[in-house]
Design a protein around this motif. Sequence first.
Motif, short mmCIF file in Angstrom:
data_model
loop_
_atom_site.label_atom_id
_atom_site.label_comp_id
_atom_site.label_asym_id
_atom_site.label_seq_id
_atom_site.Cartn_x
_atom_site.Cartn_y
_atom_site.Cartn_z
N ASN A 133 54.95 32.14 38.00
CA ASN A 133 53.85 31.23 37.65
C ASN A 133 54.00 30.68 36.23
O ASN A 133 53.72 29.50 35.98
CB ASN A 133 52.50 31.92 37.81
N ASP A 134 54.45 31.51 35.29
CA ASP A 134 54.68 31.03 33.92
C ASP A 134 55.80 30.00 33.89
O ASP A 134 55.70 28.99 33.19
CB ASP A 134 55.02 32.20 32.98
N ALA A 135 56.85 30.24 34.64
CA ALA A 135 57.97 29.29 34.70
C ALA A 135 57.51 27.97 35.32
O ALA A 135 57.87 26.89 34.82
CB ALA A 135 59.13 29.89 35.50
N VAL A 136 56.72 28.04 36.38
CA VAL A 136 56.21 26.83 37.02
C VAL A 136 55.35 26.04 36.05
O VAL A 136 55.46 24.80 35.95
CB VAL A 136 55.41 27.19 38.30
N ARG A 137 54.52 26.72 35.31
CA ARG A 137 53.66 26.06 34.33
C ARG A 137 54.52 25.33 33.28
O ARG A 137 54.27 24.18 32.95
CB ARG A 137 52.73 27.08 33.67
N GLN A 138 55.55 25.99 32.80
CA GLN A 138 56.43 25.38 31.81
C GLN A 138 57.16 24.17 32.39
O GLN A 138 57.25 23.12 31.74
CB GLN A 138 57.44 26.41 31.29
N MET A 139 57.68 24.30 33.59
CA MET A 139 58.38 23.18 34.23
C MET A 139 57.44 22.00 34.42
O MET A 139 57.83 20.85 34.19
CB MET A 139 58.98 23.63 35.56
N ARG A 197 56.36 26.61 48.72
CA ARG A 197 56.33 25.14 48.73
C ARG A 197 55.20 24.62 47.83
O ARG A 197 55.33 23.58 47.21
CB ARG A 197 56.17 24.62 50.14
N GLN A 198 54.12 25.36 47.75
CA GLN A 198 53.00 24.95 46.91
C GLN A 198 53.40 24.90 45.44
O GLN A 198 53.11 23.93 44.75
CB GLN A 198 51.81 25.89 47.09
N LEU A 199 54.08 25.93 44.95
CA LEU A 199 54.51 25.95 43.56
C LEU A 199 55.54 24.85 43.28
O LEU A 199 55.49 24.19 42.25
CB LEU A 199 55.07 27.31 43.16
N ALA A 200 56.48 24.65 44.21
CA ALA A 200 57.46 23.57 44.05
C ALA A 200 56.74 22.22 43.99
O ALA A 200 57.08 21.36 43.18
CB ALA A 200 58.46 23.60 45.19
N GLY A 201 55.73 22.07 44.84
CA GLY A 201 54.95 20.83 44.84
C GLY A 201 54.24 20.59 43.52
O GLY A 201 54.14 19.45 43.05
N GLU A 202 53.74 21.66 42.90
CA GLU A 202 53.09 21.52 41.59
C GLU A 202 54.05 20.97 40.55
O GLU A 202 53.70 20.10 39.76
CB GLU A 202 52.54 22.87 41.12
#
Length: 138
Positions: free
Chosen positions: A86-92, A123-128
């Motif tokens: 989740n932290d990585a997704v937020r940064q990306m 898929r939800q995180l990739a979509g974000e």
Amino acid sequence: MLVKEIMKRKMESILPTATLGEAARKMRDLNIGSLVVAKNGKLIGMITDRDICCRGVADGFDPETTEVRDVMSRDIAFCFSYDTVNDAVRQMGQLHIRRLAVLNSDKTIAGLLSVDDLAHYSRQLAGEVLDSGRPAHH
């Protein structure tokens, strides 16, 4: 879940002294769009097919004599292998990027986290991440 659990450990790298032509051929042969630029296991940059075209060839650099370090991106976003997904997704999402270098605690390269890796996990995180790069419609 931690980044190290879903990242790709196998990543392709190239030396900063390699030529743009060598980098382009390696990307073509491996069917990939980017290479980590490393020296002695340390991340020093990243070069993409777009860098070669737009910063290299389009600006008149000779791909057989120009070195990767002359056109690579130097300020590479990274996370640590022990960070949460989740932290990585937020940064990306905040940086509008599709790839994130992953480092070990000693700051050596551990792997690469891409939006494709995220899609296999969620898929939800990739979509974000992908949605964050799209301009808002007004």
